[in-house]
Design an enzyme around this catalytic site. Structure first.
Site: not given
Ligand code: PBG
Length: 337
Positions: A179, A232
């Protein structure tokens, strides 16, 4: 007939945001057609998704401000939004795979994904303890898969051990393995009210200049017991999806994130792009890059846009076949006689 890649409804995972109250379906300004649902309304949505043959939902809790604190303990409350929704959906949408996002940014008053130390950095190992509690609480409520999204080191092992110890050996883990720290999460932070109040998430999320690191993260997570891994965001990371696909044997999930969705929506609203065609091309591209499953805010609409043969058409075709053979048989018998 010769297409190499086909996105199917069965490849889609629908994210759902949960808010307090009842009968709530709150629009999110930066994500048109996406809503925050109260638990009762979310259950209705889940039933509709199940009827459309979407296989899975990914649940995010968005508790009210007064439930937030420094560590985010509402995340492991047995009566939390995600836990309530899991229990109700388990009962009322039994065919859906229920995936619980496990993170703290929606639950902490500072908006970071864990417990802070004196230097206002996230304390990895203390966060792991809370993550284990959260996973167990979600499993108890009925989650099929726990999806840790905080990018803490050792998060998969911590969750696996806690689940096994508490008798949830059958509950799986979908790890947000790679991520990236990304600008494309902007609209999500609106939806989940989870923007960090200071700093950013670069301490724990990945640097987008790196790809080998993503492969290493995925391999580590598989070793720690991840049943599925995720890359992601998706669009600026097609090469990462491909690299991880080739490195690991578990199913690979790609998250088509909020910013990727919002860009298309905004252009479509201005008449600058055809939304349906863009969504089909984007999700097909993600699958072609190597993803097995796609988390997307278009899931519900795609179930319609993908033009898979609807159930009635299949049923009709079957009836016709029976009609034919019923008519054909006596005629043949007559001819032989
Ligand atoms: C929380 C999380 C996030 C997303 C999914 N889980 C945001 C972040 O890390 O700030 C993002 C999902 C999206 O943008 O559709 N940790």
């Amino acid at each position: 007939m010769t297409r190499e890649t086909q996105v199917r409804t069965a490849d889609l995972i629908a994210p759902l945001f949960l808010c307090e109250g009842s009968g709530q379906k709150q629009p999110i300004a930066s994500m048109p057609d996406v809503y925050r649902f109260s638990v009762d309304a979310a259950v209705e949505e889940a039933k509709a998704l199940q009827a459309l043959k979407i296989p899975a939902v990914l649940l995010f809790g968005v508790p009210s401000e007064d439930k937030k604190d420094a560590v985010g303990k509402e995340a492991w409350s047995d009566s939390g939004l995600v836990q309530q929704a899991l229990t109700a959906m388990r009962e009322q949408a039994p065919e859906l795979v229920l995936i619980a996002d496990a993170c703290f940014c929606e639950y902490t008053d500072h908006g970071h994904c864990g417990v802070l130390n004196a230097n206002k950095e996230v304390h990895n190992d203390r966060t792991l303890e809370n993550l284990a509690r959260t996973a167990v609480s979600q499993a108890r409520a009925g989650a099929d898969l726990i999806a840790p999204s905080g990018m803490m080191d050792g998060m998969v092992r911590a969750i696996r051990e806690a689940l096994d110890k508490e008798g949830f050996g059958e509950t799986g883990i979908l790890s947000y393995a790679a991520k990236y720290s990304s600008v494309f999460y902007g609209p999500f932070r609106d939806a989940a009210e989870s923007a960090p109040s200071f700093g950013d998430r670069r301490q724990y999320q990945m640097d987008y200049h790196n790809i080998r690191e993503a492969v290493r993260e995925a391999e580590l997570d598989v070793k720690e017991g991840a049943d599925l891994v995720m890359v992601k965001p998706a669009l600026a990371y097609m090469d990462v999806i491909r690299a991880v696909r080739e490195a690991v044997r578990v199913p690979l999930v790609a998250y088509n994130v909020s910013g990727e969705y919002a860009m298309v929506k905004a252009a479509a609203e201005r008449g600058w792009i055809d939304e349906k065609r863009a969504a089909l091309e984007i999700t097909t591209g993600i699958k072609r890059a190597g993803a097995d499953l796609i988390i997307t805010y278009w899931a519900r609409q795609l179930a319609d846009w993908l033009e898979e043969a609807p159930a009635e058409a299949t049923a009709k075709a079957k009836d016709k076949k029976q009609e034919h053979s019923a008519r054909a048989k006596p005629a043949k018998a007559g001819a032989r006689a």
